[in-house]
Design an enzyme around this catalytic site. Sequence first.
Site, mmCIF file in Angstrom:
data_model
loop_
_atom_site.group_PDB
_atom_site.id
_atom_site.type_symbol
_atom_site.label_atom_id
_atom_site.label_comp_id
_atom_site.label_asym_id
_atom_site.label_seq_id
_atom_site.Cartn_x
_atom_site.Cartn_y
_atom_site.Cartn_z
ATOM 1 N N GLN A 83 34.222 36.443 36.054
ATOM 2 C CA GLN A 83 35.469 36.893 35.453
ATOM 3 C C GLN A 83 36.286 35.750 34.856
ATOM 4 O OE1 GLN A 83 37.402 38.962 38.687
ATOM 5 N NE2 GLN A 83 35.728 40.430 38.902
ATOM 6 N N HIS A 147 38.029 36.966 40.520
ATOM 7 C CA HIS A 147 39.448 36.899 40.887
ATOM 8 C C HIS A 147 40.127 35.602 40.460
ATOM 9 C CE1 HIS A 147 38.501 40.013 44.309
ATOM 10 N NE2 HIS A 147 38.107 40.405 43.101
ATOM 11 N N GLU A 241 47.405 48.113 42.631
ATOM 12 C CA GLU A 241 48.836 48.190 42.901
ATOM 13 C C GLU A 241 49.681 47.752 41.717
ATOM 14 O OE1 GLU A 241 48.618 46.941 47.667
ATOM 15 O OE2 GLU A 241 49.744 45.699 46.231
ATOM 16 N N TYR A 251 53.019 40.128 49.799
ATOM 17 C CA TYR A 251 52.586 41.438 49.311
ATOM 18 C C TYR A 251 51.376 41.994 50.071
ATOM 19 C CZ TYR A 251 56.277 41.089 46.026
ATOM 20 O OH TYR A 251 57.556 41.013 45.493
ATOM 21 N N TYR A 262 33.922 47.965 49.126
ATOM 22 C CA TYR A 262 33.078 48.660 48.154
ATOM 23 C C TYR A 262 31.953 49.429 48.849
ATOM 24 C CZ TYR A 262 35.488 45.982 44.565
ATOM 25 O OH TYR A 262 36.453 45.442 43.754
#
Length: 366
Positions: A83, A147, A241, A251, A262
Amino acid sequence: MKLRLTVIGLILISILTCAQDKNPSNKEIGHEIIVSELTIPWGFTFLPDDSMLITEKTGELIHFKNGNKTYISGLPEIYVRGQGGFMDIILHPNYKNNGWIYFSYASTEGKGNGGNTTIARAKLNDDTLTNLEVLYKASPNSRRGQHFGSRLVFDKEGYLYFSIGDRGNRDVNPQDITRDCGKVYRLNDDGTIPEDNPFVDVQNAKRAIYSYGHRNPQGMTLHPETNEIWTHEHGPKGGDEINIIEKGKNYGWPVISYGINYSGTKFTEITKKEGMEQPLHYWNPSIAPSGMAFISSDKYGDWKGNLLVGSLKFQYLDMFTMEGKKVMKEERLLEGLGRVRSVEQGPDGYIYVGIENLGIVKLIRK
């Protein structure tokens, strides 16, 4: 046997359709392709002459002007893995006077093998980036491909906010303020640390951290009226979220979550805990959100004030009708064009959307 397989197939299709189609589709919308033939337009921004700077995740920076693409030189070395790659891009609020362009990318510089998210700024001289300055580099490097986070926003006071995901190390990074990753950060525009950042006086803390306990925020925007920083982040299976970022707040990831592994197993038994923030909204099933913008212009009539979030998984633009901080309605726009990666309101007041393997389109209300 064939009948049984057919029935099973129909049930699976029904389940998937219900998961995707729980919100209504808005048909009073069209689009115009502005920039074609882009692969992963991770981020884009508008220059004062209304031309565009577009990042391709694979490591290219494109200047789109008068229908033509020019590839910009002078970029830093970009680590492309999973990513990670060339990610977001924004202008300094006072760009007309200082010329600073800010961007995020994955870099191999620093400790450890692999790479991590880096925030830098530079100036554009003809078709070349100059005056490159690295403002922040997350450490240590990791060979994990997930991430990287990486949205950028300036607030009205001139502070730079950016996100870095947990880099796939959920049980270590997000809850530890002495470590990078799984955080939202705040810097002065020159890369120095604001004196009132929440952890500047905490021993061994990463002083740029503004909030923590995040998984992978790939959406960040400034509320046009309240000056609040709104983000969204990828959950695991379920539990994406939307959050409003507050100074020093936790958070919750991965201690609390509305998602599961998963594989279908649980990694936590709780969704709430004292001292940890609840999301303003969460998706279940996950839509894999990316890109985020408010409609603050009058171009779309009574849609002014609505929030837009892209869906990578289901390939639509999710529109929220808001009443303050309360979600009144969700609707799907631009269905089936491709994975929605980036969303921006242009200087002309129209919404522009970066769609993978298509390009950048302008949202038109019929």
